[in-house]
Motif scaffolding. Sequence first.
Motif, PDB file in Angstrom:
ATOM      1  N   GLU A 191      13.923   3.779 -20.695  1.00 30.23           N
ATOM      2  CA  GLU A 191      14.546   3.817 -19.361  1.00 30.23           C
ATOM      3  C   GLU A 191      14.791   2.418 -18.770  1.00 30.23           C
ATOM      4  OE1 GLU A 191      13.054   7.512 -17.056  1.00 30.23           O
ATOM      5  OE2 GLU A 191      11.300   6.772 -18.116  1.00 30.23           O
ATOM      6  N   PRO A 192      15.680   1.639 -19.389  1.00 31.66           N
ATOM      7  CA  PRO A 192      15.869   0.257 -18.923  1.00 31.66           C
ATOM      8  C   PRO A 192      16.330   0.144 -17.467  1.00 31.66           C
ATOM      9  CG  PRO A 192      17.498   0.844 -20.601  1.00 31.66           C
ATOM     10  CD  PRO A 192      16.499   1.947 -20.564  1.00 31.66           C
ATOM     11  N   GLU A 193      16.971   1.230 -16.969  1.00 31.28           N
ATOM     12  CA  GLU A 193      17.413   1.190 -15.562  1.00 31.28           C
ATOM     13  C   GLU A 193      16.211   1.210 -14.616  1.00 31.28           C
ATOM     14  OE1 GLU A 193      17.839   3.572 -17.796  1.00 31.28           O
ATOM     15  OE2 GLU A 193      17.045   5.395 -16.885  1.00 31.28           O
ATOM     16  N   ILE A 194      15.068   1.660 -15.113  1.00 28.43           N
ATOM     17  CA  ILE A 194      13.847   1.674 -14.283  1.00 28.43           C
ATOM     18  C   ILE A 194      12.939   0.499 -14.642  1.00 28.43           C
ATOM     19  CG2 ILE A 194      11.711   2.955 -13.723  1.00 28.43           C
ATOM     20  CD1 ILE A 194      13.228   5.540 -14.231  1.00 28.43           C
ATOM     21  N   TYR A 195      12.777   0.262 -15.937  1.00 30.39           N
ATOM     22  CA  TYR A 195      11.766  -0.710 -16.371  1.00 30.39           C
ATOM     23  C   TYR A 195      12.336  -2.048 -16.853  1.00 30.39           C
ATOM     24  CZ  TYR A 195       8.817   3.410 -16.056  1.00 30.39           C
ATOM     25  OH  TYR A 195       8.147   4.524 -15.590  1.00 30.39           O
ATOM     26  N   HIS A 245       2.273  -1.948 -11.230  1.00 34.14           N
ATOM     27  CA  HIS A 245       3.331  -1.068 -11.749  1.00 34.14           C
ATOM     28  C   HIS A 245       4.637  -1.833 -11.725  1.00 34.14           C
ATOM     29  CE1 HIS A 245       0.670   2.327 -11.722  1.00 34.14           C
ATOM     30  NE2 HIS A 245       0.285   1.954 -10.503  1.00 34.14           N
ATOM     31  N   ILE A 246       5.389  -1.690 -12.795  1.00 40.11           N
ATOM     32  CA  ILE A 246       6.672  -2.381 -12.908  1.00 40.11           C
ATOM     33  C   ILE A 246       7.681  -1.790 -11.926  1.00 40.11           C
ATOM     34  CG2 ILE A 246       8.622  -2.770 -14.500  1.00 40.11           C
ATOM     35  CD1 ILE A 246       6.443  -2.795 -16.782  1.00 40.11           C
ATOM     36  N   SER A 247       7.699  -0.468 -11.843  1.00 40.43           N
ATOM     37  CA  SER A 247       8.672   0.219 -10.981  1.00 40.43           C
ATOM     38  C   SER A 247       8.099   0.434  -9.580  1.00 40.43           C
ATOM     39  CB  SER A 247       9.054   1.564 -11.610  1.00 40.43           C
ATOM     40  OG  SER A 247       7.935   2.441 -11.603  1.00 40.43           O
ATOM     41  N   LYS A 248       9.009   0.856  -8.675  1.00 42.20           N
ATOM     42  CA  LYS A 248       8.596   1.132  -7.296  1.00 42.20           C
ATOM     43  C   LYS A 248       8.102   2.576  -7.243  1.00 42.20           C
ATOM     44  CE  LYS A 248      10.589  -1.485  -3.799  1.00 42.20           C
ATOM     45  NZ  LYS A 248      11.766  -2.000  -3.166  1.00 42.20           N
ATOM     46  N   VAL A 249       6.876   2.770  -7.651  1.00 47.35           N
ATOM     47  CA  VAL A 249       6.317   4.111  -7.801  1.00 47.35           C
ATOM     48  C   VAL A 249       6.409   4.906  -6.492  1.00 47.35           C
ATOM     49  CG1 VAL A 249       4.245   5.396  -8.428  1.00 47.35           C
ATOM     50  CG2 VAL A 249       4.766   3.281  -9.612  1.00 47.35           C
ATOM     51  N   THR A 298      -2.776  -3.446  -5.106  1.00 45.86           N
ATOM     52  CA  THR A 298      -1.754  -2.854  -5.987  1.00 45.86           C
ATOM     53  C   THR A 298      -0.469  -3.639  -5.811  1.00 45.86           C
ATOM     54  OG1 THR A 298      -2.705  -0.641  -5.800  1.00 45.86           O
ATOM     55  CG2 THR A 298      -0.402  -0.760  -6.477  1.00 45.86           C
ATOM     56  N   VAL A 299       0.151  -3.983  -6.947  1.00 46.60           N
ATOM     57  CA  VAL A 299       1.461  -4.639  -6.923  1.00 46.60           C
ATOM     58  C   VAL A 299       2.427  -3.659  -7.578  1.00 46.60           C
ATOM     59  CG1 VAL A 299       2.799  -6.604  -7.788  1.00 46.60           C
ATOM     60  CG2 VAL A 299       0.387  -6.928  -7.173  1.00 46.60           C
ATOM     61  N   MET A 300       3.566  -3.385  -6.931  1.00 45.82           N
ATOM     62  CA  MET A 300       4.532  -2.482  -7.573  1.00 45.82           C
ATOM     63  C   MET A 300       5.964  -2.856  -7.230  1.00 45.82           C
ATOM     64  SD  MET A 300       4.508   1.103  -5.516  1.00 45.82           S
ATOM     65  CE  MET A 300       2.793   1.531  -5.668  1.00 45.82           C
ATOM     66  N   GLY A 301       6.864  -2.467  -8.142  1.00 42.29           N
ATOM     67  CA  GLY A 301       8.299  -2.616  -7.869  1.00 42.29           C
ATOM     68  C   GLY A 301       8.821  -4.022  -8.040  1.00 42.29           C
ATOM     69  N   LYS A 302       8.078  -4.881  -8.688  1.00 41.79           N
ATOM     70  CA  LYS A 302       8.522  -6.272  -8.845  1.00 41.79           C
ATOM     71  C   LYS A 302       8.826  -6.619 -10.294  1.00 41.79           C
ATOM     72  CE  LYS A 302       6.602  -7.684  -4.552  1.00 41.79           C
ATOM     73  NZ  LYS A 302       5.538  -8.302  -3.799  1.00 41.79           N
ATOM     74  N   GLY A 303       8.955  -5.571 -11.110  1.00 42.56           N
ATOM     75  CA  GLY A 303       9.231  -5.800 -12.533  1.00 42.56           C
ATOM     76  C   GLY A 303       8.074  -6.536 -13.186  1.00 42.56           C
ATOM     77  N   ILE A 304       8.421  -7.271 -14.212  1.00 45.86           N
ATOM     78  CA  ILE A 304       7.404  -7.984 -14.983  1.00 45.86           C
ATOM     79  C   ILE A 304       6.783  -9.129 -14.166  1.00 45.86           C
ATOM     80  CG2 ILE A 304       7.490  -9.686 -16.876  1.00 45.86           C
ATOM     81  CD1 ILE A 304       8.623  -7.386 -18.583  1.00 45.86           C
ATOM     82  N   ASP A 305       7.558  -9.676 -13.226  1.00 52.16           N
ATOM     83  CA  ASP A 305       7.030 -10.736 -12.338  1.00 52.16           C
ATOM     84  C   ASP A 305       5.803 -10.259 -11.563  1.00 52.16           C
ATOM     85  OD1 ASP A 305       8.961 -12.530 -13.061  1.00 52.16           O
ATOM     86  OD2 ASP A 305      10.234 -12.163 -11.311  1.00 52.16           O
ATOM     87  N   GLY A 306       5.703  -8.962 -11.362  1.00 47.78           N
ATOM     88  CA  GLY A 306       4.556  -8.403 -10.648  1.00 47.78           C
ATOM     89  C   GLY A 306       3.232  -8.745 -11.323  1.00 47.78           C
TER      90      GLY A 306
END
Length: 146
Positions: A18-22, A100-104, A123-131
């Motif tokens: 799911e590259p559009e999400i991750y 979490h990579i995605s914005k859960v 918790t860090v989320m929604g920042k992709g791998i930079d998270g």
Amino acid sequence: MKFLVLNGPNLNMLGIREPEIYGRLTYEDLEVFIQQVCENLHIDVEIFQSNYEGALVDKIQQAYFDKVDGIIINPAAFTHTSVAILDALKAVSIPAVEIHISKVEEREDFRQISYPGKACFATVMGKGIDGYKEAILLLKNKLQEA
Ligand code: DQA
């Protein structure tokens, strides 16, 4: 300082999944990124991925005996199901950050509960791998405050 970065099921499929999400970066890219961030901060890091809940529990328990200072964990789908991972984090009581990579929080209802998150101080989320970098810095700062 010694950190353990744990990644749960299907994260080895990054870049394909799911590259559009991750995103399009691969799991190997993620490992290289984490290594570089930690090297720059003089943090000794072990990175571990498993598709098996028990393997993640074993690794968390081992972290206690290996005197790991901090844990960064992306439990992936086990986030929403695993009391066993929550209990393992509580058992070792090592400061932990959930990532979490995605914005859960903007996704399906079934993703709105995090069991392991209850044993994490942030918790860090929604920042992709930079998270992962943000999570590493949060953990480092927390340990330096202590
Ligand atoms: C994830 C979010 C989870 O809901 C999902 O099951 C994953 C990845 C993330 O990094 O965004 O596998 O933890």
